[in-house]
Design a protein around this motif. Structure first.
Motif, short mmCIF file in Angstrom:
data_model
loop_
_atom_site.label_atom_id
_atom_site.label_comp_id
_atom_site.label_asym_id
_atom_site.label_seq_id
_atom_site.Cartn_x
_atom_site.Cartn_y
_atom_site.Cartn_z
N LEU A 44 0.83 -1.20 0.00
CA LEU A 44 0.00 0.00 0.00
C LEU A 44 0.87 1.26 0.00
O LEU A 44 0.57 2.22 -0.72
N LEU A 45 1.94 1.25 0.78
CA LEU A 45 2.84 2.39 0.80
C LEU A 45 3.44 2.63 -0.58
O LEU A 45 3.46 3.76 -1.09
N GLY A 46 3.94 1.55 -1.21
CA GLY A 46 4.55 1.69 -2.52
C GLY A 46 3.56 2.20 -3.55
O GLY A 46 3.89 3.05 -4.40
N TRP A 47 2.32 1.70 -3.49
CA TRP A 47 1.30 2.14 -4.44
C TRP A 47 0.95 3.62 -4.23
O TRP A 47 0.82 4.40 -5.18
N ARG A 48 0.82 4.01 -2.96
CA ARG A 48 0.55 5.42 -2.66
C ARG A 48 1.65 6.32 -3.20
O ARG A 48 1.39 7.40 -3.74
N MET A 49 2.88 5.88 -3.06
CA MET A 49 3.99 6.71 -3.53
C MET A 49 4.01 6.81 -5.06
O MET A 49 4.34 7.86 -5.61
N GLU A 50 3.64 5.74 -5.75
CA GLU A 50 3.58 5.80 -7.21
C GLU A 50 2.48 6.75 -7.67
O GLU A 50 2.66 7.54 -8.61
N ILE A 51 1.32 6.69 -6.99
CA ILE A 51 0.23 7.61 -7.31
C ILE A 51 0.67 9.04 -7.02
O ILE A 51 0.41 9.98 -7.80
N ALA A 52 1.33 9.24 -5.89
CA ALA A 52 1.81 10.59 -5.53
C ALA A 52 2.78 11.13 -6.57
O ALA A 52 2.73 12.32 -6.90
N LYS A 53 3.67 10.28 -7.07
CA LYS A 53 4.61 10.73 -8.11
C LYS A 53 3.87 11.28 -9.31
O LYS A 53 4.25 12.30 -9.89
N GLN A 54 2.82 10.58 -9.73
CA GLN A 54 2.05 11.03 -10.89
C GLN A 54 1.38 12.38 -10.60
O GLN A 54 1.40 13.28 -11.44
N PHE A 55 0.79 12.52 -9.41
CA PHE A 55 0.15 13.79 -9.05
C PHE A 55 1.15 14.94 -9.02
O PHE A 55 0.86 16.05 -9.47
N LEU A 56 2.33 14.67 -8.47
CA LEU A 56 3.33 15.73 -8.31
C LEU A 56 3.95 16.15 -9.63
O LEU A 56 4.06 17.35 -9.93
N ARG A 57 4.36 15.18 -10.42
CA ARG A 57 5.15 15.50 -11.60
C ARG A 57 4.29 15.78 -12.83
O ARG A 57 4.64 16.62 -13.65
N HIS A 58 3.18 15.07 -12.97
CA HIS A 58 2.41 15.18 -14.21
C HIS A 58 1.13 16.01 -14.07
O HIS A 58 0.59 16.45 -15.08
N GLU A 59 0.64 16.18 -12.84
CA GLU A 59 -0.56 16.98 -12.66
C GLU A 59 -0.31 18.26 -11.89
O GLU A 59 -1.19 19.12 -11.81
N GLY A 60 0.89 18.40 -11.33
CA GLY A 60 1.27 19.64 -10.68
C GLY A 60 0.47 20.00 -9.45
O GLY A 60 0.33 21.18 -9.12
#
Length: 289
Positions: free
Chosen positions: A229-245
């Protein structure tokens, strides 16, 4: 997709340094040996497909001893014609198509998180047909070949991902989704990543006892439920941070953290840099006027 025909005859070896992006090898003829760092050597035969989601350092070779030729894929890109190893003349003992997949987004982390470190698909009639089509298309270079190869590459990826859901596949998410009970918990985690999940909650979703769920999940997926769950949350967070700003506070809320500071600590520990630095590192600096 960037790719080269790789052929070899006699005794030969080529050593590739770590690439960090999804790479592949499609065996067109003959056989050879693949040794990925941290894994047992794998014999590749005609019709096999290998996917390396993060492409660590590896060696491709004949079965006889040979001093390796070193190649850095970041310096010597694909798409530059055939590469011949070993004896230069005569029909080769093996021919393969090797290269890398290019994605629209720079960070393929969500794809990588779906797959084991090494995916080796063999003995598949469907895959053999796709491999033959890729080889024919690459060598014919007819009008529209680039488009055809990109579509075939996508089909190969799908076949590789399907193979990881089988019972004898290495542990991974897709194998977990192939388990009827675990799939219920995984789908809920993915659909409600912002929920404050516990192992007990997930075990109830899967209709298993806490200990049975924990053991079955860890064995099938390859990591403990909360680590997954932690790893999945971090992958989702990466997308929000880098690609959705999205701002850090909003990202923290969307991936289940009560505060931006708690999320930032977890993200920094998991990724190796703060959320704000990670978001900025993916941006292209403007050209000077």
């Amino acid at each position: 997709m960037l790719a080269n025909i790789i052929s070899g005859k006699g005794d030969w070896a080529v050593r590739y340094s770590e690439y960090g992006h999804p790479g592949f090898c499609i065996m067109l003829e003959g056989s050879c040996l693949l040794t990925v760092d941290g894994h047992e050597p794998i014999t590749l035969s005609e019709g096999d497909f290998v996917l390396l989601p993060t492409t660590p350092a590896f060696t491709l070779s004949s079965f006889g001893p040979a001093l390796p030729v070193f190649i850095d894929p970041k310096v010597v890109p694909g798409g530059q014609g055939e590469r011949r190893h070993g004896e230069p003349n005569g029909a080769p003992d093996m021919r393969s198509l090797g290269g890398a997949f290019m994605f629209d987004r720079a960070d393929p982390g969500l794809l990588v998180s779906l797959l084991p470190r090494v995916v080796h698909v063999q003995g598949s009639a469907r895959l053999a047909q796709l491999v033959q089509m890729v080889g024919d298309e690459y060598e014919s270079q007819k009008p529209g070949s680039e488009y055809m190869l990109s579509r075939l590459a996508g089909m190969l990826l799908i076949e590789a991902m399907r193979s990881t859901a089988s019972g004898n596949a290495p542990p991974g998410l897709l194998r977990g989704l192939g388990d009827e009970r675990l799939a219920l918990a995984l789908k809920q985690m993915h659909a409600h990543v912002d929920r404050d999940w516990t192992v007990n909650d997930l075990a109830q979703v899967a209709a298993l006892s806490r200990s049975a769920f924990y053991d079955r999940f860890t064995r099938t997926v390859g990591v403990a439920p909360m680590a997954y769950l932690l790893g999945w949350r971090m992958e989702i967070a990466k997308q929000f941070l880098r690609h959705e700003g999205l701002p850090v506070a909003k990202v923290a809320e969307r991936v289940g953290y009560g505060s931006a500071s708690t999320f930032s600590v977890a993200f920094s520990r998991h990724v190796g840099q703060s959320p704000s630095r990670y978001a900025c590192s993916g941006k292209i600096a403007p050209e000077p006027s």
